[in-house]
Design an enzyme around this catalytic site. Structure first.
Site, short mmCIF file in Angstrom:
data_model
loop_
_atom_site.label_atom_id
_atom_site.label_comp_id
_atom_site.label_asym_id
_atom_site.label_seq_id
_atom_site.Cartn_x
_atom_site.Cartn_y
_atom_site.Cartn_z
N SER A 133 0.82 -0.82 0.08
CA SER A 133 0.27 -0.22 -0.22
C SER A 133 0.85 1.11 -0.20
O SER A 133 0.23 2.44 -0.17
CB SER A 133 -0.76 -0.12 1.57
OG SER A 133 0.09 -0.08 2.39
N GLU A 134 1.80 1.05 -0.71
CA GLU A 134 2.84 2.51 -0.04
C GLU A 134 2.48 3.54 -0.96
O GLU A 134 2.57 5.01 -0.49
CB GLU A 134 4.34 2.04 -0.98
CG GLU A 134 4.96 1.23 0.02
CD GLU A 134 5.06 -0.48 -0.10
OE1 GLU A 134 5.45 -1.46 0.71
OE2 GLU A 134 3.87 -0.63 -0.74
N VAL A 135 2.08 3.10 -2.16
CA VAL A 135 1.30 4.11 -2.96
C VAL A 135 0.70 4.85 -2.64
O VAL A 135 0.15 6.34 -2.61
CB VAL A 135 0.91 4.10 -4.28
CG1 VAL A 135 2.05 3.72 -5.33
CG2 VAL A 135 0.05 2.84 -4.37
#
Length: 260
Positions: A133-135
């Protein structure tokens, strides 16, 4: 008790992530302890297989929130040093000469997926889920990306990196991140069975097989690869272990490495 526990016995090294109250989330102290444990495994000639396990209901929730808060205050040099220390952890797992098995007992997010992808075999329970979920935070899964892309391919990785969506164990197995899904009560049994299978194999040959995959996968098909593979099998045939294995097969006896 330590956040990272190490046990080496009966030819098996076991690293246990022991921070269940924080869902085994990574911070810099835990990463340093993980590095130290891996160094001890690599130096111990009695170890033939590495198992990576976790306590609690989660495998690893990625970066610890307090560590993330501190990251926001880092200068450029500190950010680079921090990122390289984490990248080195996944590199160390991936290049360890021993076969590595990870028991995924629950959710694995961010860096937790990096650990899973860097291992040779990943066995998970059906309730394990995964997310990159980094974005959603304005970031990218940079230092874990080499291992994830090698595990599941570029196109699947791009879809997961861009969407930041959660995916379940069944999809992770289909993509190639997981080798097997087993019921929770069967997880230890499955890891033990695979460990016993690996212990029957020639240890130097397994290390050479891991290096072979790294060599072939990193280069285009051509003269370097063709000659390199020929050189590698010739070296194994001439090795003491290779000669012992072939002789034991022809004499219908157990090879020496299965006797210790």
């Amino acid at each position: 008790m330590s956040d990272i526990e190490l046990d080496i016995s009966a030819r098996v090294a076991t690293i246990t992530i022991n921070r269940p109250d924080r869902h085994n989330a990574l911070d810099i102290a835990m990463i340093d302890a993980f590095h130290a444990a891996l160094d001890k495994v690599a130096a111990d000639k009695s170890a033939r297989v590495l198992q990576i396990r976790a306590r609690g209901t989660s495998f690893c929730a990625g970066a610890d929130i307090n560590w993330m808060r501190r990251m926001a205050e880092y200068d450029a040099a500190s950010n680079i040093a921090d990122a390289k220390r984490l990248a080195g952890l996944f590199e160390k797992i991936a290049f360890l000469p021993l076969p590595t098995i990870v028991a995924v007992n629950g959710p694995a997010y961010g860096g937790g997926i990096g650990i899973v992808a860097a291992c040779d075999f990943a066995i998970a329970v059906p309730t394990a889920d995964f997310v990159l979920s980094e974005v959603k935070l304005g970031l990218i899964p940079a230092v874990i990306s080499p291992h994830i892309i090698r595990a599941i391919g570029a196109h699947a990785s791009k879809r997961l990196f861009l969407s930041g969506r959660k995916f379940d164990a069944a999809e992770a197995e289909r993509l190639g991140l997981l080798a097997e899904i087993v019921a929770p009560e069967k997880l230890d049994e499955a890891v033990t069975a695979l460990t016993k299978q690996l212990l029957d194999n020639a240890p130097e040959a397994m290390a050479a097989a891991k290096e072979l995959v790294q060599f072939v996968a990193s280069k285009p098909l051509g003269r370097e690869v063709i000659d390199g593979t020929a050189d590698r099998i010739a070296a194994r045939r001439a090795s003491a272990e290779g000669k012992e294995g072939l002789t034991a097969f022809l004499e219908k006896r157990v090879p020496a490495w299965r006797k210790d």
